[in-house]
Scaffold this motif. Structure first.
Motif, PDB file in Angstrom:
ATOM      1  N   ARG A 127      96.111 -46.027  -2.647  1.00 17.10           N
ATOM      2  CA  ARG A 127      95.364 -44.895  -3.115  1.00 17.10           C
ATOM      3  C   ARG A 127      95.480 -43.749  -3.895  1.00 17.10           C
ATOM      4  O   ARG A 127      94.646 -43.090  -4.376  1.00 17.10           O
ATOM      5  CB  ARG A 127      94.083 -45.028  -2.199  1.00 17.10           C
ATOM      6  CG  ARG A 127      93.786 -46.132  -1.631  1.00 17.10           C
ATOM      7  CD  ARG A 127      92.554 -46.182  -0.855  1.00 17.10           C
ATOM      8  NE  ARG A 127      91.283 -46.310  -1.778  1.00 17.10           N
ATOM      9  CZ  ARG A 127      89.938 -46.408  -1.324  1.00 17.10           C
ATOM     10  NH1 ARG A 127      89.645 -46.621  -0.112  1.00 17.10           N
ATOM     11  NH2 ARG A 127      89.139 -46.386  -2.233  1.00 17.10           N
ATOM     12  N   LYS A 172      84.926 -38.577  -2.816  1.00 14.23           N
ATOM     13  CA  LYS A 172      85.312 -39.315  -1.503  1.00 14.23           C
ATOM     14  C   LYS A 172      86.769 -39.117  -1.554  1.00 14.23           C
ATOM     15  O   LYS A 172      87.371 -38.659  -2.509  1.00 14.23           O
ATOM     16  CB  LYS A 172      84.830 -40.643  -1.593  1.00 14.23           C
ATOM     17  CG  LYS A 172      85.402 -41.592  -2.925  1.00 14.23           C
ATOM     18  CD  LYS A 172      85.225 -42.964  -3.044  1.00 14.23           C
ATOM     19  CE  LYS A 172      85.927 -43.801  -4.098  1.00 14.23           C
ATOM     20  NZ  LYS A 172      85.370 -44.984  -4.075  1.00 14.23           N
ATOM     21  N   HIS A 173      87.320 -39.410  -0.412  1.00 19.18           N
ATOM     22  CA  HIS A 173      86.641 -39.810   1.106  1.00 19.18           C
ATOM     23  C   HIS A 173      86.966 -38.777   2.005  1.00 19.18           C
ATOM     24  O   HIS A 173      87.873 -38.196   2.406  1.00 19.18           O
ATOM     25  CB  HIS A 173      87.522 -41.162   1.625  1.00 19.18           C
ATOM     26  CG  HIS A 173      87.361 -42.130   0.652  1.00 19.18           C
ATOM     27  ND1 HIS A 173      88.340 -42.279  -0.531  1.00 19.18           N
ATOM     28  CD2 HIS A 173      86.737 -42.972   0.659  1.00 19.18           C
ATOM     29  CE1 HIS A 173      88.171 -43.102  -1.033  1.00 19.18           C
ATOM     30  NE2 HIS A 173      87.313 -43.923  -0.527  1.00 19.18           N
ATOM     31  N   TYR A 208      87.353 -43.435   5.932  1.00 16.59           N
ATOM     32  CA  TYR A 208      87.578 -44.427   7.163  1.00 16.59           C
ATOM     33  C   TYR A 208      88.270 -44.206   8.468  1.00 16.59           C
ATOM     34  O   TYR A 208      87.806 -44.616   9.620  1.00 16.59           O
ATOM     35  CB  TYR A 208      88.345 -45.590   6.486  1.00 16.59           C
ATOM     36  CG  TYR A 208      87.655 -46.532   5.675  1.00 16.59           C
ATOM     37  CD1 TYR A 208      87.948 -47.040   4.469  1.00 16.59           C
ATOM     38  CD2 TYR A 208      86.396 -47.283   6.061  1.00 16.59           C
ATOM     39  CE1 TYR A 208      87.526 -47.956   3.655  1.00 16.59           C
ATOM     40  CE2 TYR A 208      85.908 -48.160   5.476  1.00 16.59           C
ATOM     41  CZ  TYR A 208      86.503 -48.751   4.177  1.00 16.59           C
ATOM     42  OH  TYR A 208      85.642 -49.543   3.264  1.00 16.59           O
ATOM     43  N   PHE A 231      80.681 -44.142  -6.783  1.00 17.49           N
ATOM     44  CA  PHE A 231      81.387 -43.788  -5.433  1.00 17.49           C
ATOM     45  C   PHE A 231      82.551 -43.293  -6.268  1.00 17.49           C
ATOM     46  O   PHE A 231      84.009 -43.918  -5.872  1.00 17.49           O
ATOM     47  CB  PHE A 231      81.460 -45.039  -4.772  1.00 17.49           C
ATOM     48  CG  PHE A 231      80.519 -45.886  -4.495  1.00 17.49           C
ATOM     49  CD1 PHE A 231      80.419 -47.359  -4.483  1.00 17.49           C
ATOM     50  CD2 PHE A 231      79.476 -45.169  -3.719  1.00 17.49           C
ATOM     51  CE1 PHE A 231      79.346 -48.056  -3.958  1.00 17.49           C
ATOM     52  CE2 PHE A 231      78.090 -45.667  -3.742  1.00 17.49           C
ATOM     53  CZ  PHE A 231      78.085 -47.218  -3.681  1.00 17.49           C
ATOM     54  N   ASP A 245      81.189 -48.840  -7.764  1.00 22.14           N
ATOM     55  CA  ASP A 245      82.746 -48.082  -7.765  1.00 22.14           C
ATOM     56  C   ASP A 245      83.029 -48.106  -9.155  1.00 22.14           C
ATOM     57  O   ASP A 245      83.781 -48.743 -10.034  1.00 22.14           O
ATOM     58  CB  ASP A 245      83.773 -49.027  -7.108  1.00 22.14           C
ATOM     59  CG  ASP A 245      83.603 -48.934  -5.583  1.00 22.14           C
ATOM     60  OD1 ASP A 245      83.199 -49.862  -5.018  1.00 22.14           O
ATOM     61  OD2 ASP A 245      84.109 -47.684  -5.122  1.00 22.14           O
ATOM     62  N   ASP A 277      81.533 -44.808   4.305  1.00 22.70           N
ATOM     63  CA  ASP A 277      82.408 -45.956   3.714  1.00 22.70           C
ATOM     64  C   ASP A 277      82.011 -47.386   4.210  1.00 22.70           C
ATOM     65  O   ASP A 277      81.181 -47.379   5.206  1.00 22.70           O
ATOM     66  CB  ASP A 277      84.026 -45.633   3.759  1.00 22.70           C
ATOM     67  CG  ASP A 277      84.655 -46.141   2.576  1.00 22.70           C
ATOM     68  OD1 ASP A 277      85.870 -45.841   2.287  1.00 22.70           O
ATOM     69  OD2 ASP A 277      84.271 -47.262   1.846  1.00 22.70           O
ATOM     70  N   MET A 288      81.139 -39.478   0.176  1.00 24.57           N
ATOM     71  CA  MET A 288      81.284 -40.550   1.038  1.00 24.57           C
ATOM     72  C   MET A 288      82.221 -40.190   2.133  1.00 24.57           C
ATOM     73  O   MET A 288      83.381 -39.265   1.987  1.00 24.57           O
ATOM     74  CB  MET A 288      81.907 -41.610   0.302  1.00 24.57           C
ATOM     75  CG  MET A 288      82.332 -42.997   0.956  1.00 24.57           C
ATOM     76  SD  MET A 288      82.819 -44.363   0.133  1.00 24.57           S
ATOM     77  CE  MET A 288      81.681 -44.505  -1.076  1.00 24.57           C
ATOM     78  N   GLU A 296      93.525 -49.867  -2.784  1.00 26.70           N
ATOM     79  CA  GLU A 296      93.105 -49.935  -1.569  1.00 26.70           C
ATOM     80  C   GLU A 296      93.598 -51.247  -0.814  1.00 26.70           C
ATOM     81  O   GLU A 296      93.967 -52.312  -1.625  1.00 26.70           O
ATOM     82  CB  GLU A 296      91.658 -50.274  -1.140  1.00 26.70           C
ATOM     83  CG  GLU A 296      91.082 -49.903   0.055  1.00 26.70           C
ATOM     84  CD  GLU A 296      89.616 -50.067   0.412  1.00 26.70           C
ATOM     85  OE1 GLU A 296      88.799 -49.815  -0.629  1.00 26.70           O
ATOM     86  OE2 GLU A 296      89.264 -50.050   1.487  1.00 26.70           O
TER      87      GLU A 296
HETATM   88  C1  GLC Z   1      85.962 -49.520  -0.002  1.00 28.96           C
HETATM   89  C2  GLC Z   1      86.451 -48.042  -0.610  1.00 28.96           C
HETATM   90  C3  GLC Z   1      85.651 -47.096  -1.050  1.00 28.96           C
HETATM   91  C4  GLC Z   1      84.557 -47.654  -2.046  1.00 28.96           C
HETATM   92  C5  GLC Z   1      83.750 -48.776  -1.326  1.00 28.96           C
HETATM   93  C6  GLC Z   1      82.919 -49.641  -2.012  1.00 28.96           C
HETATM   94  O1  GLC Z   1      86.481 -50.075   0.944  1.00 28.96           O
HETATM   95  O2  GLC Z   1      86.986 -47.271   0.729  1.00 28.96           O
HETATM   96  O3  GLC Z   1      86.544 -46.026  -1.870  1.00 28.96           O
HETATM   97  O4  GLC Z   1      83.878 -46.887  -2.649  1.00 28.96           O
HETATM   98  O5  GLC Z   1      84.431 -49.280  -0.367  1.00 28.96           O
HETATM   99  O6  GLC Z   1      83.494 -50.580  -2.596  1.00 28.96           O
END
Ligand code: GLC
Length: 755
Positions: free
Chosen positions: A152, A191-192, A238, A138, A94, A270, A235, A512
């Motif tokens: 987010r 993403k997402h 969810y 990501f 990330d 994800d 990506m 998140e």
């Molecule tokens: C998280 C996030 C995603 C992130 C991934 C890896 O839950 O939703 O944006 O890149 O997991 O950390």
């Protein structure tokens, strides 16, 4: 050999289990020894042991959550030696707003409306990431968000698809360079996909019901732009999208993403989103989940433990998935590894990594980004910029002012807090004669800079994954006495020439798993601000945030308000330069700023519905207008707009007109303005928004300077996806045009479009 030839040569020799391994990505967690647990569903020692064993069996194609080059090299060696072909692991992370050099959070970078700054920032992030052995970010997160209860919102570019698309392109170019495989660059992973920002009630992970019109006209444009800019990865999201879990949706990832949008890179789920297809009540078990995700077009599974793709050999045996589908995914993963040069050189130079991370040039890029992201929301009687030579004492107040961890915001993991410049440190270095800190100026006149926290830090009830990895906001000093400290802060302000009060959310209250049901300033911050204003000392309010907060009282009672977001490693230096006038704020809001949480979701680009005359008064108890409009921001200059013209009074549906306007800085100092163009279609085959952003340009004008700015308005700017005909249309109509400094611009003209 070509990329494809190298891929085919490997693929032809691989067993089903080896193919499944290439499609499996594992977190590699090294939880801090004091991390509270079990927050995660696994044993902290078992997870890394399991991953290392799988690496040794050739069953891992990718890793994430690693930033140390020596550790990456160690695990890479296990990967290379663990499979018959010496195929290395793809390392993703990330890298959202920097790695060691932390940039302002993404919503702040979007607030700069400066595409060069955004691209330069992600290029630095890519250089640092690639140097430590990370191959893939990501990011960018391109989810449109119009409900600020959703934490987010901080990770994206706000509410608008036109701004969001432009920012997405700048980020992809920053990460990847001109193409995937460019030296010192990494794969960009928008993403997402798709619609995650429309979570019901703003509750992260909750379901999304999205109309075709919103999907095509609002949610997809940033993804389409990122894909057209060459993004190598996407990506999954969810949540359920219109009743189908996104990660299991063949319509989303095959029909839409690949066949319609033409994406030819690889898709990653994800975290745990494939195994969670069982949780959604969609897949019967892990084997079914893995088969359905591969069949949907999800090439790689991101897993913490218990990967569903480990069951792909069984799914192949049972005929639940075809080898052709598995091979298609393996090809995409291998092609990415070949194009990134991993098969030729899988390891990193650890000495060089240290040099790159320490490059002072990176800090300068971060400081400029922070300076250009800040948004000046209020400046009554020109209280700002402060004149350090005329001040005897300044009171800096609020726990966020002295918190390095909060200054860099969420979604950071490899930071150096010792290097982070807080607002307090920045003010002291700039005006207080403190020549020790980074970025210290050497003012002739040293201002006495006092500090008081004033109020306690608001702590989360439970530690989250992000607190453990991202570090939490430090709790209060031992013996912290609420009331005594509150009084000390107020007394400090009373005795100062000016008070700089820093308020906002703690960094773990957003991001998140950080939705909020309120937008109010947490804790006793508003009470403290009111008491400080009550002393009669002039107050400058500095806001540290990632979402709009309830600033109704400050907007009516505090003369100067500067939104600095979470400004990153060099944040305090940038904030001081802005407060003391070395640079002028020039950012603009990337979202509509509501008065209260009761108004959300909210956007400036709404349609004209019934009774338009009382559009501003839809609620019994509150105005339905925002506190600050989309695109709004002041500066230390003063800008006027004149001579708005269209080069042709009429064009055809395939034609383009050019809109021009003259912008002048009538202020007494150089400043920036983001010139914005908004469009409205008066009639046609659908109700269209009252205004939509269709052009912008950030310009720097010296005092007295004027410039003519022009924008093309053609079919691309006028077309929209029509839910009735389920296709893109460009209507013949009368079009209103507004150009100005925010979405309430009133300088207007119009032109006709005929068939
Ligand atoms: C998280 C996030 C995603 C992130 C991934 C890896 O839950 O939703 O944006 O890149 O997991 O950390």
């Amino acid at each position: 050999m070509t990329v494809q030839e190298r891929v085919e040569k490997l693929l032809a020799q691989m067993t089903p289990a080896e193919k499944a391994g290439q499609l499996t990505q594992y977190f590699y967690f090294r939880l801090p020894p004091d991390a509270p647990g079990p927050v995660l569903e696994f044993d902290r020692d078992e997870q890394p042991r399991m991953v290392e064993a799988r690496l040794g069996e050739g069953l891992v194609g990718s890793l994430l959550f690693l930033t140390d080059p020596a550790e990456i090299n160690r695990l890479q060696r296990l990967a290379v030696e663990g499979n018959r072909f010496g195929i290395p692991a793809l390392v993703g992370f990330d890298v959202v707003h920097g790695l060691r050099t932390v940039f302002p959070v993404p919503i702040a970078m979007a607030a700069s409306w400066d595409l060069e700054v955004i691209e330069a920032g992600q290029a630095v992030a890519a250089r640092e990431a690639r140097a430590v052995g990370i191959h893939w970010a990501f990011a960018p997160m391109v989810d449109i968000a119009r409900d600020p209860r959703w934490g987010r919102i901080i990770e994206g570019a706000g509410e608008d698809p036109y701004l969001g698309a432009a920012v997405a392109v700048a980020q992809v170019r920053g990460f990847q360079g001109q193409e995937m495989g460019t030296p010192e660059r990494i794969i960009a992973g928008p993403k997402h996909f798709a619609g995650y920002g429309y979570a019901l009630g703003g509750r992260d992970y909750d379901e999304v019901d999205l109309s075709d019109s919103q999907l095509w006209n609002v949610v997809l444009p940033p993804f389409r732009a990122a894909i057209e800019a060459g993004a190598g990865n996407v990506m999954t999201a969810y949540m359920d999208l219109n009743g189908i879990p996104a990660t299991g949706s063949g319509w989303l990832f095959t029909d839409l993403l690949r066949d319609t949008l033409g994406f030819d890179g690889f898709v990653v789920s994800d975290a745990n989103a494939v195994r969670n297809l069982v949780t959604h009540g969609f897949a019967a078990d892990l084997t079914d989940a893995g088969a359905r995700a591969v069949n949907a077009g999800v090439d790689m599974e991101m897993a913490i433990s218990g990967a569903a793709y480990a069951h792909l050999p069984e799914a192949l045996e049972a005929g639940e998935v075809d080898m052709a589908a598995v091979d298609a995914s393996v090809r995409r993963i291998l092609a990415a590894k070949v194009r990134m040069g991993l098969l030729d050189d899988p390891y990193v130079d650890e000495d060089r990594a240290r040099q790159v991370l320490a490059d002072p040039a990176h800090r300068d890029v971060a400081r400029v980004a922070a300076e250009r992201s800040a948004v000046l929301l209020r400046n009554e009687n020109g209280l700002l910029p402060l004149d350090a030579t005329a001040l005897g004492s300044v009171a800096v107040i609020g726990p966020l002012a002295d918190s390095p961890r909060d200054t860099i915001g969420p979604w950071v993991f490899d930071f150096d807090l010792d290097e982070t410049v807080t607002v307090l440190a920045g003010v002291r270095a700039r005006a207080g004669g403190d020549r020790s800190g980074p970025g210290a100026a050497t003012p002739d006149h040293a201002v006495r800079v006092g500090y008081a926290r004033g109020v306690p830090v608001v702590q989360r009830e439970f530690p989250s994954l992000f607190d453990m990895f991202g570090g939490n906001t430090p709790s209060d000093p031992d013996g912290f006495d609420d009331d005594a400290e509150f009084r000390r802060a107020v007394d400090l302000a009373a005795g100062a020439d000016v008070a700089i009060v820093v308020v906002g959310e703690w960094q773990n209250m957003i991001g998140e798993m950080a939705s909020r049901s309120s937008l109010e300033l947490p804790g006793r911050q508003l009470e403290l601000l009111q008491a400080v204003v009550g002393t009669g000392t002039p107050v400058v309010l500095v806001v540290m945030n990632g979402r709009p907060l309830d600033l109704r009282w400050p907007a009516a009672n505090v003369p100067a308000i500067l939104d600095v977001w979470y400004p990153g490693t060099q944040g305090g230096t940038a904030v001081a330069n802005l407060l003391f006038g070395d640079v002028s704020p020039g950012g603009k809001l990337p979202f509509t700023w509501p008065r209260t949480v009761g108004q959300v979701p909210m956007t400036y680009a709404h349609t004209i519905s019934h009774e338009p005359e009382n559009q501003a008064r839809r609620y019994w108890d509150e105005a339905s207008t925002p506190l600050f409009p989309f695109g709004y921001g002041l500066s230390y200059g003063r800008f006027t707009y004149t001579n708005l013209t269209v080069d042709e009074p009429s064009t055809t549906t395939r034609g383009t007109v050019t809109v021009s306007v003259e912008v002048a800085n009538t202020g007494d100092r150089e400043a920036d303005e983001v010139v914005q163009l908004y469009l409205h279609q008066r009639h046609g085959t659908a109700s269209r928004p009252v205004r939509e952003l269709k052009g912008f340009e950030r310009v720097t004008l010296a005092a007295g300077e004027s410039r003519t700015i022009s924008f093309p308005v053609g079919p691309d700017e006028r077309r929209y996806w029509n839910a009735a005909v389920r296709d893109w249309v460009t209507d013949a109509s009368t079009f209103d045009v507004w150009v100005g400094g925010d979405s309430t611009a009133d300088l207007t003209t119009r032109f006709e479009v005929t068939k």
